[in-house]
Write an enzyme that holds these catalytic residues in place. Structure first.
Site, PDB file in Angstrom:
ATOM      1  N   ASN A  18      59.739  16.540  20.368  1.00 21.49           N
ATOM      2  CA  ASN A  18      59.566  17.906  19.809  1.00 21.49           C
ATOM      3  C   ASN A  18      60.151  18.841  20.775  1.00 21.49           C
ATOM      4  OD1 ASN A  18      57.663  20.131  20.413  1.00 21.49           O
ATOM      5  ND2 ASN A  18      57.582  19.749  18.292  1.00 21.49           N
ATOM      6  N   ASP A  19      60.643  19.947  20.530  1.00 22.32           N
ATOM      7  CA  ASP A  19      61.609  20.929  21.426  1.00 22.32           C
ATOM      8  C   ASP A  19      60.520  21.493  22.554  1.00 22.32           C
ATOM      9  OD1 ASP A  19      60.151  22.342  19.342  1.00 22.32           O
ATOM     10  OD2 ASP A  19      61.623  23.904  19.238  1.00 22.32           O
ATOM     11  N   GLY A  47      58.337  30.082  15.235  1.00 24.89           N
ATOM     12  CA  GLY A  47      56.667  29.740  15.242  1.00 24.89           C
ATOM     13  C   GLY A  47      56.248  29.608  16.562  1.00 24.89           C
ATOM     14  N   GLU A  68      50.229  20.914  18.715  1.00 23.24           N
ATOM     15  CA  GLU A  68      50.774  21.962  17.664  1.00 23.24           C
ATOM     16  C   GLU A  68      50.002  23.219  17.822  1.00 23.24           C
ATOM     17  OE1 GLU A  68      53.573  22.246  15.769  1.00 23.24           O
ATOM     18  OE2 GLU A  68      54.024  20.214  16.390  1.00 23.24           O
ATOM     19  N   HIS A  71      49.006  26.264  15.469  1.00 21.56           N
ATOM     20  CA  HIS A  71      48.008  25.826  14.145  1.00 21.56           C
ATOM     21  C   HIS A  71      46.572  25.689  14.585  1.00 21.56           C
ATOM     22  CE1 HIS A  71      51.433  25.952  11.759  1.00 21.56           C
ATOM     23  NE2 HIS A  71      52.315  25.011  12.494  1.00 21.56           N
ATOM     24  N   CYS A  81      49.296  31.033   6.828  1.00 20.69           N
ATOM     25  CA  CYS A  81      50.226  30.268   7.423  1.00 20.69           C
ATOM     26  C   CYS A  81      51.292  29.624   6.786  1.00 20.69           C
ATOM     27  CB  CYS A  81      49.455  29.499   8.619  1.00 20.69           C
ATOM     28  SG  CYS A  81      50.520  28.855   9.915  1.00 20.69           S
ATOM     29  N   CYS A  83      51.992  26.514   7.177  1.00 19.93           N
ATOM     30  CA  CYS A  83      51.177  25.199   6.930  1.00 19.93           C
ATOM     31  C   CYS A  83      50.410  25.202   5.817  1.00 19.93           C
ATOM     32  CB  CYS A  83      50.715  24.722   8.377  1.00 19.93           C
ATOM     33  SG  CYS A  83      48.938  25.508   8.587  1.00 19.93           S
ATOM     34  N   GLU A  90      49.844  31.122  14.944  1.00 19.86           N
ATOM     35  CA  GLU A  90      51.134  31.242  14.381  1.00 19.86           C
ATOM     36  C   GLU A  90      51.292  32.329  13.472  1.00 19.86           C
ATOM     37  OE1 GLU A  90      54.568  28.431  12.343  1.00 19.86           O
ATOM     38  OE2 GLU A  90      53.965  27.809  14.347  1.00 19.86           O
TER      39      GLU A  90
END
Length: 125
Positions: A18-19, A47, A68, A71, A81, A83, A90
């Site tokens: 993941n970045d 995000g 995350e 979230h 959101c 999601c 976010e």
């Protein structure tokens, strides 16, 4: 497998992640978190992401969703959101969230009959 292909081509071990998690690893290795065994990194962009390192190890959590951070619900029944939940951090602090909030507020002002805001709605739409 991209990692295997790149490793075969370069002769170096290759890993993907993941970045935001990888950014946290980089910061702990050679950046602002160098020398810290415990750190949290927050990334802001379209995000909100995060990377968590505890005891020098990446915490990825269940299904790699441990960091995350975007979230985390900060307002119960708040803004929608992407999601599907409501009130996620976010939805308020990402670039996408800020654009959505701005559009909503300008539209509300325009609906209330404020001419300058009505023109802004046309610009944002």
């Amino acid at each position: 497998d991209v990692c295997k292909t790149l490793a075969d081509l370069t002769g170096f071990p290759v890993r993907a992640g993941n970045d935001a998690t990888v950014a946290a690893v980089g910061e702990s290795w050679k950046g602002g978190g160098q020398g810290c065994k415990n750190m949290v990194m927050v990334t802001l962009g379209t995000g909100v992401g995060g990377g968590i390192i505890i005891g020098g190890k990446v915490i990825s959590g269940f299904n790699y969703a441990g960091a995350e951070l975007g979230h985390i619900v900060i307002e119960v029944n708040g803004a929608q959101c992407s999601c599907g939940r409501k009130g996620c951090w976010e939805a308020y602090s990402s670039a996408t969230g800020l654009v959505n909030i701005t559009k909503d507020r300008v539209a509300e002002a325009a609906a209330a009959g404020q001419e300058d805001e009505r023109r802004q709605v046309d610009v944002l739409s």
